[in-house]
Design an enzyme around this catalytic site. Structure first.
Site, PDB file in Angstrom:
ATOM      1  N   ASN A   1       0.888  -1.168   0.000  1.00 15.87           N
ATOM      2  CA  ASN A   1       0.000   0.000   0.000  1.00 15.87           C
ATOM      3  C   ASN A   1       0.922   1.213   0.000  1.00 15.87           C
ATOM      4  O   ASN A   1       1.526   1.527   1.020  1.00 15.87           O
ATOM      5  CB  ASN A   1      -0.896  -0.028   1.248  1.00 15.87           C
TER       6      ASN A   1
ATOM      7  N   LYS B   1       0.269   4.290  -0.264  1.00 17.99           N
ATOM      8  CA  LYS B   1      -0.275   5.509   0.382  1.00 17.99           C
ATOM      9  C   LYS B   1       0.006   6.722  -0.504  1.00 17.99           C
ATOM     10  O   LYS B   1      -0.022   6.603  -1.722  1.00 17.99           O
ATOM     11  CB  LYS B   1       0.276   5.642   1.802  1.00 17.99           C
TER      12      LYS B   1
ATOM     13  N   HIS C   1      -9.207   1.673   4.801  1.00 22.17           N
ATOM     14  CA  HIS C   1      -7.929   1.779   5.516  1.00 22.17           C
ATOM     15  C   HIS C   1      -8.103   2.700   6.725  1.00 22.17           C
ATOM     16  O   HIS C   1      -8.852   3.679   6.659  1.00 22.17           O
ATOM     17  CB  HIS C   1      -6.838   2.316   4.583  1.00 22.17           C
TER      18      HIS C   1
ATOM     19  N   GLU D   1      -6.351   4.966   7.865  1.00 21.85           N
ATOM     20  CA  GLU D   1      -6.063   6.385   7.610  1.00 21.85           C
ATOM     21  C   GLU D   1      -7.277   7.076   7.007  1.00 21.85           C
ATOM     22  O   GLU D   1      -7.530   8.247   7.277  1.00 21.85           O
ATOM     23  CB  GLU D   1      -4.829   6.509   6.703  1.00 21.85           C
TER      24      GLU D   1
ATOM     25  N   GLU E   1      -5.341  -4.812  10.386  1.00 22.34           N
ATOM     26  CA  GLU E   1      -4.304  -3.810  10.626  1.00 22.34           C
ATOM     27  C   GLU E   1      -4.572  -3.098  11.958  1.00 22.34           C
ATOM     28  O   GLU E   1      -5.360  -2.152  12.011  1.00 22.34           O
ATOM     29  CB  GLU E   1      -4.317  -2.767   9.495  1.00 22.34           C
TER      30      GLU E   1
ATOM     31  N   GLY F   1       2.774   2.237  10.743  1.00 22.86           N
ATOM     32  CA  GLY F   1       3.756   3.313  10.591  1.00 22.86           C
ATOM     33  C   GLY F   1       4.460   3.684  11.881  1.00 22.86           C
ATOM     34  O   GLY F   1       5.128   4.707  11.973  1.00 22.86           O
TER      35      GLY F   1
ATOM     36  N   SER G   1       3.563  -2.252  10.170  1.00 27.60           N
ATOM     37  CA  SER G   1       5.011  -2.373  10.373  1.00 27.60           C
ATOM     38  C   SER G   1       5.553  -3.755  10.011  1.00 27.60           C
ATOM     39  O   SER G   1       6.524  -4.220  10.596  1.00 27.60           O
ATOM     40  CB  SER G   1       5.405  -1.990  11.805  1.00 27.60           C
TER      41      SER G   1
HETATM   42  P1  13P Z   1       3.282   0.285   7.563  1.00 32.42           P
HETATM   43  O1  13P Z   1       3.736  -1.030   6.972  1.00 32.42           O
HETATM   44  O2  13P Z   1       4.041   1.458   7.052  1.00 32.42           O
HETATM   45  O3  13P Z   1       3.159   0.223   9.043  1.00 32.42           O
HETATM   46  O4  13P Z   1       1.780   0.500   7.010  1.00 32.42           O
HETATM   47  C1  13P Z   1       0.878  -0.525   7.118  1.00 32.42           C
HETATM   48  C2  13P Z   1      -0.336  -0.164   6.379  1.00 32.42           C
HETATM   49  O5  13P Z   1      -1.044   0.741   6.750  1.00 32.42           O
HETATM   50  C3  13P Z   1      -0.634  -0.901   5.147  1.00 32.42           C
HETATM   51  O6  13P Z   1      -1.902  -0.595   4.683  1.00 32.42           O
END
Ligand code: 13P
Length: 256
Positions: A13, A15, A98, A100, A170, A176, A216
């Site tokens: 992903n 982002k 997601h 976010e 997640e 992150g 992560s």
């Molecule tokens: P990270 O791997 O950067 O923690 O992000 C995970 C994520 O949100 C994947 O959708």
């Protein structure tokens, strides 16, 4: 072992990272490390990168996904992208719900459900994200939160369509932050998700659905996470932007 029968799926992903020219360069590095993978490999990229991404991966085993979609077929939704637009381009997957988007853009379980149904109706495969906040885990309501998300996000989704859907667990506190859930924590919740899917549908359907862990995940911890019976793949943010790390995760999934 049912895990062996399920499709392992490693999805990046990206982002809000990579311009179209940067996307092309990164995919050109990812293609060789993904070659011959024993799992499905997907890059979910920003809308403006989709055209170049699809062109770059043509003839390879790397699939392309979007990071969101709207539920309406068309209309007055300035700034939004429909499932039909994605499908016509050749996009196969789409990330939905997601954390976010839930945190910063007002996404709710109701809109996640609408987007999921629209994606399935258009022939796209949704990657539906669920996960608890840190304080929800601290209040010991992780299972309640996840059960609610599964029920609402997949409301009115048939068993047949559920099998085309990937669920990404997640935990929001692990995204992150460099703070990965332990393999046992990831397995515990992924197993719980499968049990909820079995209650909602039936055991056969639940056993057929790919459940990913995200948060992560990296080249150092992927093998342990992916060795768990109910962790069928990963949704990877930061580490998917570095071809060597993403390649190591693909290798770990291949060994499974
Ligand atoms: P990270 O791997 O950067 O923690 O992000 C995970 C994520 O949100 C994947 O959708």
């Amino acid at each position: 072992m049912n895990k062996a029968k399920r499709k392992a799926v490693i999805a990046g992903n990206w982002k809000m990272n990579k311009t179209p020219s940067e996307a092309k360069a990164l995919l050109q590095e990812i293609i060789p490390v993904a070659e011959g993978a024993g799992c499905e490999v997907i890059a979910c990229v920003p809308y403006v990168d989709l055209a170049v991404a699809l062109e770059t991966v043509e003839g390879t085993n790397v699939k392309i996904g979007a990071e969101n979609c709207h539920w309406a077929e068309s209309g007055a939704f300035t700034g939004e992208i429909s499932t039909g637009m994605l499908k016509e381009m050749g996009v196969e997957y789409v990330v939905i719900g997601h954390s976010e988007r839930r945190q910063y853009f007002g996404e709710t379980d109701e809109t996640v459900n609408k987007r999921t149904k629209a994606a399935l109706a258009a022939g796209l495969k949704p990657i539906v994200c669920v996960g608890e906040l840190l304080w929800e885990r601290e209040c010991d309501i992780t299972e309640e939160v996840i059960a609610r998300q599964i029920k609402l996000d997949l409301y009115d989704v048939s068993a047949e369509d559920a099998k085309k859907t990937i669920i990404a667990y997640e935990p929001v506190w692990a995204i992150g932050t460099g703070k990965t859930a332990t393999a046992d924590q990831a397995e515990e919740v992924c197993a719980f998700i499968r049990a909820e899917l079995a209650k909602k549908y039936d055991e056969e359907t639940a056993q057929a659905i790919t459940i990913q862990y995200g948060g992560s995940m990296n080249d150092a911890n992927a093998a342990e996470l992916l060795s768990k019976e109910n962790v069928d793949g990963g949704l990877i943010g930061g580490a998917s932007l570095v071809a060597a790390k993403f390649g190591a995760i693909i290798d770990a999934a291949t060994k499974g």
